[in-house]
Motif scaffolding. Structure first.
Motif, PDB file in Angstrom:
ATOM      1  N   ILE A 199       0.845  -1.208   0.000  1.00  0.00           N
ATOM      2  CA  ILE A 199       0.000   0.000   0.000  1.00  0.00           C
ATOM      3  C   ILE A 199       0.872   1.246   0.000  1.00  0.00           C
ATOM      4  O   ILE A 199       0.639   2.179  -0.772  1.00  0.00           O
ATOM      5  N   ARG A 200       1.872   1.260   0.862  1.00  0.00           N
ATOM      6  CA  ARG A 200       2.753   2.432   0.961  1.00  0.00           C
ATOM      7  C   ARG A 200       3.418   2.710  -0.387  1.00  0.00           C
ATOM      8  O   ARG A 200       3.511   3.853  -0.840  1.00  0.00           O
ATOM      9  N   ARG A 201       3.883   1.671  -1.050  1.00  0.00           N
ATOM     10  CA  ARG A 201       4.545   1.824  -2.358  1.00  0.00           C
ATOM     11  C   ARG A 201       3.576   2.373  -3.395  1.00  0.00           C
ATOM     12  O   ARG A 201       3.939   3.202  -4.223  1.00  0.00           O
ATOM     13  N   ARG A 202       2.324   1.935  -3.368  1.00  0.00           N
ATOM     14  CA  ARG A 202       1.319   2.430  -4.325  1.00  0.00           C
ATOM     15  C   ARG A 202       0.990   3.897  -4.075  1.00  0.00           C
ATOM     16  O   ARG A 202       0.701   4.632  -5.001  1.00  0.00           O
ATOM     17  N   CYS A 203       1.026   4.307  -2.809  1.00  0.00           N
ATOM     18  CA  CYS A 203       0.691   5.685  -2.448  1.00  0.00           C
ATOM     19  C   CYS A 203       1.906   6.612  -2.444  1.00  0.00           C
ATOM     20  O   CYS A 203       1.745   7.825  -2.522  1.00  0.00           O
ATOM     21  N   ASP A 204       3.089   6.055  -2.316  1.00  0.00           N
ATOM     22  CA  ASP A 204       4.330   6.828  -2.220  1.00  0.00           C
ATOM     23  C   ASP A 204       5.376   6.188  -3.125  1.00  0.00           C
ATOM     24  O   ASP A 204       6.109   5.295  -2.695  1.00  0.00           O
ATOM     25  N   PRO A 205       5.473   6.632  -4.389  1.00  0.00           N
ATOM     26  CA  PRO A 205       6.400   6.010  -5.339  1.00  0.00           C
ATOM     27  C   PRO A 205       7.867   6.057  -4.907  1.00  0.00           C
ATOM     28  O   PRO A 205       8.682   5.276  -5.397  1.00  0.00           O
ATOM     29  N   ASP A 206       8.216   6.941  -3.968  1.00  0.00           N
ATOM     30  CA  ASP A 206       9.601   7.016  -3.495  1.00  0.00           C
ATOM     31  C   ASP A 206       9.921   5.964  -2.431  1.00  0.00           C
ATOM     32  O   ASP A 206      11.080   5.736  -2.109  1.00  0.00           O
ATOM     33  N   TYR A 207       8.892   5.327  -1.885  1.00  0.00           N
ATOM     34  CA  TYR A 207       9.106   4.308  -0.848  1.00  0.00           C
ATOM     35  C   TYR A 207       9.693   3.045  -1.479  1.00  0.00           C
ATOM     36  O   TYR A 207       9.200   2.550  -2.490  1.00  0.00           O
ATOM     37  N   GLN A 208      10.745   2.530  -0.867  1.00  0.00           N
ATOM     38  CA  GLN A 208      11.382   1.302  -1.332  1.00  0.00           C
ATOM     39  C   GLN A 208      11.010   0.152  -0.397  1.00  0.00           C
ATOM     40  O   GLN A 208      11.280   0.211   0.806  1.00  0.00           O
ATOM     41  N   VAL A 209      10.401  -0.873  -0.945  1.00  0.00           N
ATOM     42  CA  VAL A 209      10.012  -2.046  -0.163  1.00  0.00           C
ATOM     43  C   VAL A 209      11.267  -2.866   0.126  1.00  0.00           C
ATOM     44  O   VAL A 209      12.009  -3.230  -0.782  1.00  0.00           O
ATOM     45  N   GLU A 210      11.510  -3.139   1.410  1.00  0.00           N
ATOM     46  CA  GLU A 210      12.649  -3.958   1.836  1.00  0.00           C
ATOM     47  C   GLU A 210      12.170  -5.082   2.727  1.00  0.00           C
ATOM     48  O   GLU A 210      11.527  -4.819   3.736  1.00  0.00           O
ATOM     49  N   PRO A 211      12.476  -6.300   2.385  1.00  0.00           N
ATOM     50  CA  PRO A 211      13.077  -6.735   1.123  1.00  0.00           C
ATOM     51  C   PRO A 211      12.040  -6.638  -0.002  1.00  0.00           C
ATOM     52  O   PRO A 211      10.834  -6.618   0.274  1.00  0.00           O
ATOM     53  N   PRO A 212      12.519  -6.575  -1.241  1.00  0.00           N
ATOM     54  CA  PRO A 212      11.577  -6.514  -2.368  1.00  0.00           C
ATOM     55  C   PRO A 212      10.632  -7.728  -2.344  1.00  0.00           C
ATOM     56  O   PRO A 212      10.981  -8.783  -1.827  1.00  0.00           O
ATOM     57  N   PHE A 213       9.454  -7.537  -2.893  1.00  0.00           N
ATOM     58  CA  PHE A 213       8.496  -8.639  -2.939  1.00  0.00           C
ATOM     59  C   PHE A 213       9.023  -9.775  -3.808  1.00  0.00           C
ATOM     60  O   PHE A 213       9.581  -9.553  -4.871  1.00  0.00           O
ATOM     61  N   GLU A 214       8.811 -10.978  -3.321  1.00  0.00           N
ATOM     62  CA  GLU A 214       9.092 -12.185  -4.091  1.00  0.00           C
ATOM     63  C   GLU A 214       7.862 -12.467  -4.958  1.00  0.00           C
ATOM     64  O   GLU A 214       6.737 -12.111  -4.564  1.00  0.00           O
TER      65      GLU A 214
END
Length: 102
Positions: A78-93
């Motif tokens: 959700i955060r990534r969809r709302c905030d394009p600068d947010y980096q998901v850690e670790p990236p989704f598998e």
């Protein structure tokens, strides 16, 4: 036909409550009103539930063992969809975002 274990049903219920109430992972999603965005496109809401249920683990007794982790991964999406600068850690598998069914 067997039903989902009570603990799994409770985890899903609480996840839906927090999501709909705007209180899913308050620390990660602080200040982000994501609810309207999720309703704009059914596929966003679909992905949130897919991630939650794909990540959720259940032991042999039907008890959830990581519902907090499953909620957090959904909140990261959700955060990534709302905030394009947010980096998901670790990236989704790939298995975390896989959609199941017909």
């Amino acid at each position: 036909m067997a039903h989902l274990p009570t603990d799994v049903r409770a985890a899903l219920r609480f996840f839906a409550f927090y999501l709909g109430n705007g209180t899913l992972d308050l620390e990660l999603l602080d200040g982000i009103d994501y609810r309207a965005r999720l309703l704009e496109s059914g596929s966003d809401l679909e992905m949130v539930f897919a991630i939650f249920t794909n990540v959720l683990e259940v032991d042999d007794q039907g008890q959830t063992v990581n519902d907090g982790d499953a909620q957090y991964r959904a909140a990261q999406w959700i955060r990534r969809r709302c905030d394009p600068d947010y980096q998901v850690e670790p990236p989704f598998e790939p298995w975390e975002t896989e959609l199941h069914g017909p």
